[in-house]
Motif scaffolding. Structure first.
Motif, PDB file in Angstrom:
ATOM      1  N   ARG A 149      -8.959  20.011 -26.135  1.00 24.24           N
ATOM      2  CA  ARG A 149      -9.161  19.691 -24.892  1.00 24.24           C
ATOM      3  C   ARG A 149      -7.860  19.311 -24.731  1.00 24.24           C
ATOM      4  O   ARG A 149      -6.754  19.018 -25.330  1.00 24.24           O
ATOM      5  N   LEU A 203      -5.555  16.667 -22.180  1.00 24.98           N
ATOM      6  CA  LEU A 203      -5.410  15.627 -21.187  1.00 24.98           C
ATOM      7  C   LEU A 203      -4.376  16.181 -20.008  1.00 24.98           C
ATOM      8  O   LEU A 203      -2.853  15.811 -20.837  1.00 24.98           O
ATOM      9  N   SER A 255      -7.962  19.431 -15.574  1.00 26.45           N
ATOM     10  CA  SER A 255      -7.220  17.570 -15.770  1.00 26.45           C
ATOM     11  C   SER A 255      -6.748  17.051 -14.849  1.00 26.45           C
ATOM     12  O   SER A 255      -7.188  16.014 -14.927  1.00 26.45           O
ATOM     13  N   HIS A 294      -8.330  14.182 -13.078  1.00 28.11           N
ATOM     14  CA  HIS A 294      -8.005  13.122 -13.394  1.00 28.11           C
ATOM     15  C   HIS A 294      -8.732  12.557 -14.732  1.00 28.11           C
ATOM     16  O   HIS A 294      -9.161  11.282 -15.075  1.00 28.11           O
ATOM     17  N   ARG A 295      -9.229  13.572 -15.716  1.00 28.71           N
ATOM     18  CA  ARG A 295      -9.676  13.051 -16.850  1.00 28.71           C
ATOM     19  C   ARG A 295      -9.540  14.735 -18.286  1.00 28.71           C
ATOM     20  O   ARG A 295      -9.141  15.335 -17.610  1.00 28.71           O
ATOM     21  N   PRO A 296      -9.722  13.508 -18.879  1.00 24.89           N
ATOM     22  CA  PRO A 296      -9.403  15.675 -20.381  1.00 24.89           C
ATOM     23  C   PRO A 296     -10.862  16.187 -20.077  1.00 24.89           C
ATOM     24  O   PRO A 296     -12.010  16.076 -19.559  1.00 24.89           O
ATOM     25  N   VAL A 297     -10.086  16.820 -20.354  1.00 27.11           N
ATOM     26  CA  VAL A 297     -11.158  18.668 -20.192  1.00 27.11           C
ATOM     27  C   VAL A 297     -11.356  19.354 -21.420  1.00 27.11           C
ATOM     28  O   VAL A 297     -10.362  19.426 -22.621  1.00 27.11           O
ATOM     29  N   SER A 303     -13.112  26.071 -21.234  1.00 24.44           N
ATOM     30  CA  SER A 303     -12.595  24.854 -19.535  1.00 24.44           C
ATOM     31  C   SER A 303     -14.184  25.565 -19.268  1.00 24.44           C
ATOM     32  O   SER A 303     -15.307  26.254 -19.644  1.00 24.44           O
TER      33      SER A 303
END
Length: 372
Positions: free
Chosen positions: A206, A208, A345, A349-352, A356
């Motif tokens: 993950r 961010l 990300s 504006h979020r975790p990925v 991917s």
């Protein structure tokens, strides 16, 4: 005649792209007595100039070069978005391929290339990650692999010595644009460090990221990135890069259960080793803040200048069946995936999660390309 299998003869090289980076390949091939037998470039005069220096033949198009019968392998040293089709065209003609970094702009394109190569495994598919040849980075990797560092808990990498002025972006119209490069510092400068991260630690699960677009320059793409990388075993990496800091540094710290690795510049390595397990000491010692005994090892590494010679030599030997590529197409796809995840990300504006989401990244990239 194009080569369909590895052979013991030194392969004849075709140079596709005669811009700035090509000089390193030309110098390396000369030192290794490896013939560049054909050149091409979008600007034919550039191909002619290089061909004149080498006493070889220049072509107007890549298709002409690939169909000429004069080459067994190609070096692709062109703008990023052209890499995929050029490599696919070379595979179709049973030619070995060495691609300048990054392998591609998108992980979906990297998948396409690796799928095509899988159908012709006799061909060599390598990528220019020449920092894998550096003695300093090989020492770091050896210590991570031999268990002397123990379980890695955390790493911090600040790479801000990729400083670029606005003049750099003015030199070529494709630089600093979504349509020309498909990204900024992550796509152009930092693929080396993203590759080393994957080489040392593997692909995180993950990411961010906070990305800043045109923060330091008049450009469309990212010139500053802050990212947190999370791994399945609980290891957390911190990654910071920028092309806009004249005070730039390249500092890597890796914190493990048994040792700390510290790279304070590209010539200095320090390893601090504990007498045993740091976790065991923490949980068993009957004292409030007594730290375990430590030993320190330091080494100076002169600036490594043989990187392209080593890289091209390895490619040639791989084509001859005497070696394996330092960085294969499959290896290089990990750094593309990581760059895509960081950009996605930052965009959203979020975790990925990794691997991917190929479709999600492509949608965002297409939006940016049409918006600018």
């Amino acid at each position: 005649m194009a080569s369909s299998n590895q052979n013991k003869e030194v392969p004849r090289l075709g140079l596709i792209g005669c811009g700035y980076v090509s000089k390193y390949h030309i110098a390396a091939s000369r030192l290794l007595c490896a013939p560049i037998t054909a050149t091409c470039d979008r600007k034919f005069e550039a191909a002619e100039r290089v061909a004149g220096e080498l006493g070889t033949k220049a072509f107007h198009t890549s298709e002409e070069l690939l169909d000429s019968g004069l080459v067994d392998a190609v070096i692709i040293a062109t703008p990023h978005f052209s890499h995929t089709q050029l490599a696919l065209d070379a595979f179709d003609r049973n030619l070995h391929v060495l691609v300048e970094k990054p392998l591609t702009v998108t992980a979906a394109e990297a998948d396409k290339l690796n799928a095509a190569h899988a159908k012709k495994p006799n061909l060599v598919f390598a990528v220019d990650f020449q920092q894998r040849t550096w003695p300093l980075w090989n020492e770091v990797r050896k210590r991570l692999a031999d268990g002397s560092v123990g379980e890695v808990y955390r790493f911090n990498w600040t790479i801000t010595d990729w400083y670029r002025t606005q003049h750099y972006y003015r030199q070529s119209a494709w630089r600093g644009t979504w349509t020309g490069e498909g990204g900024g510092v992550l796509v152009n400068q930092c693929p080396h460090q993203l590759d080393l991260i994957c080489w040392f630690f593997g692909l995180p699960q993950r990411v961010l990221a906070s990305t800043r677009f045109g923060k330091h320059h008049d450009i469309e793409v990212e010139d500053e990135v802050h990212a947190i990388l999370e791994y399945p075993n609980g290891c957390v990496g911190s990654f910071i890069t920028s092309t806009g800091e004249p005070f730039g540094q390249n500092r890597l710290e890796i914190f493990g259960d048994r040792a700390l690795i510290r790279v304070t510049s590209l010539t200095q390595l320090e390893v601090v080793t504990l007498a045993g397990s740091g976790r065991d000491h923490t949980m068993t010692v009957a004292a409030r803040d007594t730290t375990p005994a430590k030993t320190t090892w330091q080494a100076e590494y002169p600036e490594y200048e043989a990187e392209y010679v080593d890289l091209v030599k390895n490619f040639l030997e791989s084509c001859q069946g005497r070696a394996k590529p330092l960085a294969s197409g499959l290896d290089a796809s990990a750094s593309v995936d990581l760059a895509n995840a960081m950009l996605l990300s930052g965009f959203e504006h979020r975790p990925v999660q990794l691997p991917s989401d190929r479709a999600a990244f492509n949608r965002v990239l297409e939006t940016l390309q049409h918006r600018m």
